[in-house]
Design a protein around this motif. Sequence first.
Motif, mmCIF file in Angstrom:
data_model
loop_
_atom_site.group_PDB
_atom_site.id
_atom_site.type_symbol
_atom_site.label_atom_id
_atom_site.label_comp_id
_atom_site.label_asym_id
_atom_site.label_seq_id
_atom_site.Cartn_x
_atom_site.Cartn_y
_atom_site.Cartn_z
ATOM 1 N N GLN A 112 0.396 9.390 12.033
ATOM 2 C CA GLN A 112 1.731 9.564 12.610
ATOM 3 C C GLN A 112 1.718 9.369 14.124
ATOM 4 N N PHE A 113 0.694 9.877 14.791
ATOM 5 C CA PHE A 113 0.648 9.840 16.250
ATOM 6 C C PHE A 113 0.412 8.429 16.783
ATOM 7 N N TYR A 114 -0.452 7.654 16.096
ATOM 8 C CA TYR A 114 -0.848 6.356 16.626
ATOM 9 C C TYR A 114 -0.197 5.164 15.925
ATOM 10 N N LEU A 115 0.228 5.334 14.663
ATOM 11 C CA LEU A 115 0.720 4.181 13.913
ATOM 12 C C LEU A 115 2.163 4.307 13.443
ATOM 13 N N LEU A 116 2.528 5.445 12.885
ATOM 14 C CA LEU A 116 3.844 5.599 12.238
ATOM 15 C C LEU A 116 4.592 6.787 12.850
ATOM 16 N N GLU A 117 4.993 6.631 14.088
ATOM 17 C CA GLU A 117 5.556 7.750 14.845
ATOM 18 C C GLU A 117 6.846 8.290 14.233
ATOM 19 N N PRO A 120 8.069 10.694 8.599
ATOM 20 C CA PRO A 120 7.759 12.110 8.333
ATOM 21 C C PRO A 120 6.344 12.261 7.787
ATOM 22 N N ILE A 121 5.662 13.290 8.228
ATOM 23 C CA ILE A 121 4.269 13.454 7.819
ATOM 24 C C ILE A 121 4.148 13.688 6.318
ATOM 25 N N SER A 122 5.170 14.276 5.699
ATOM 26 C CA SER A 122 5.124 14.501 4.255
ATOM 27 C C SER A 122 5.059 13.184 3.494
ATOM 28 N N VAL A 123 5.765 12.174 3.983
ATOM 29 C CA VAL A 123 5.732 10.853 3.342
ATOM 30 C C VAL A 123 4.343 10.233 3.464
ATOM 31 N N ILE A 124 3.739 10.379 4.641
ATOM 32 C CA ILE A 124 2.389 9.847 4.862
ATOM 33 C C ILE A 124 1.392 10.526 3.934
ATOM 34 N N LEU A 125 1.495 11.857 3.832
ATOM 35 C CA LEU A 125 0.562 12.611 2.994
ATOM 36 C C LEU A 125 0.683 12.223 1.535
ATOM 37 N N ILE A 126 1.908 12.132 1.042
ATOM 38 C CA ILE A 126 2.125 11.801 -0.375
ATOM 39 C C ILE A 126 1.577 10.416 -0.692
ATOM 40 N N SER A 127 1.766 9.477 0.216
ATOM 41 C CA SER A 127 1.233 8.120 0.001
ATOM 42 C C SER A 127 -0.285 8.145 -0.116
ATOM 43 N N MET A 128 -0.919 8.939 0.753
ATOM 44 C CA MET A 128 -2.376 9.044 0.715
ATOM 45 C C MET A 128 -2.855 9.721 -0.565
ATOM 46 N N TYR A 129 -2.103 10.728 -1.030
ATOM 47 C CA TYR A 129 -2.493 11.432 -2.256
ATOM 48 C C TYR A 129 -2.590 10.478 -3.439
ATOM 49 N N TRP A 130 -1.588 9.635 -3.597
ATOM 50 C CA TRP A 130 -1.557 8.798 -4.786
ATOM 51 C C TRP A 130 -2.591 7.687 -4.737
ATOM 52 N N VAL A 131 -2.902 7.206 -3.547
ATOM 53 C CA VAL A 131 -4.010 6.251 -3.426
ATOM 54 C C VAL A 131 -5.320 6.935 -3.814
#
Length: 370
Positions: A112-117, A120-131
């Motif tokens: 979130q800090f460097y790439l996808l400012e 929402p962090i919840s969206v980033i986390l969920i994407s990582m979970y499913w991968v």
Amino acid sequence: MKMGTTRITTMQMITLLSSTLIAVGIFTLPRTLAIEVGTPDLWICILIGGIFGYLSALIMVSLSLRFNRLTFFEFNKLIVGKWVGTILSVCFIGYALLIGSFEIRSMGELTQFYLLEETPISVILISMYWVAMYLLVGGINPIARLIELLTPICIIIFILVFALGFKVFEFNNLRPLLGLGAAPVLKGLTPTFLTFSGLEFLLVFIAMMQNPKDAKKVAFFGLAIPVSIYLFAVVVITGGLSVERMKHQKWPTFALIQEYEYEGILFERFESLFLVVWLIQMFTTYVVCQYVAAKGVSTLTRISYKKANYILLAAVYIICLVPKDLNELEKMGTIIGWTSFVFSFIVPGLLLLIALVRRLKQDGETKDET
């Protein structure tokens, strides 16, 4: 799946262990050590921490080899009884989930800090979970093969990026040696507990090795690689930034990389390349933690390994969102560090002592994880 296909090779085990230990600490450790130690002797803390880590690894190896083909979740009941063993197993599962949650939340914060400012962090986390879930459901072999493939690449890129940091390196930033004595160094040992958290998973993975007799070799090389990398990183960052600057940098590692630039080559600035590599490292650490937790749940209950992974996703997500900011995330890391000390040294040491006194030793076979 046949039992023979669930074994992992010695090389896979070395890369799995080293990859688990090389994670978010590369970003947090330099700043934490600078604050705790306050002198250029940060690198000594890592050396001492690595020595203690290897001693605890030898204890875990000796304990695991007394109960061939049995994981921690199985042999602890033989040593301390069903009820106490179950409590230890539940705590170990919780500990694995805590590390996994810490890693994936840190991965989300960096992304979130460097790439996808604006994401929402919840969206980033969920994407990582499913991968991660796509990899996890295949069991230990796909995980081990992927880590065996990625770890050498990550290490090479790491060495390259930090070696380029010598462009801004000042040797005077590493002086004086032990200028304030040994007291600051002793204060800096605590942060290394978090850095080497995950070493305890030897208690689970030794039972899955094709040749468990190589466990001592795995402990040595699997720990020597991350210790060398952390040592190299801290020395270069300290020389490039100085201890005082490291105290006030949110991510000293990126601060150093942003200090230098090379023109006329494929990459002129390296922070994006470095970020991708270490996101991979944090991802693999999370996967290993989730695997251990799911393996523990499936061992203690009648829930299958695959179903346990899906159930634990909810727990990981909830734990991930507990820290409100980076300060609370650092406090979470401190808790993990002390818990790691308990599970890597105190618990295995006591279990080994009890097993020796009671002369307990048993061969067994691990169950199919699927």
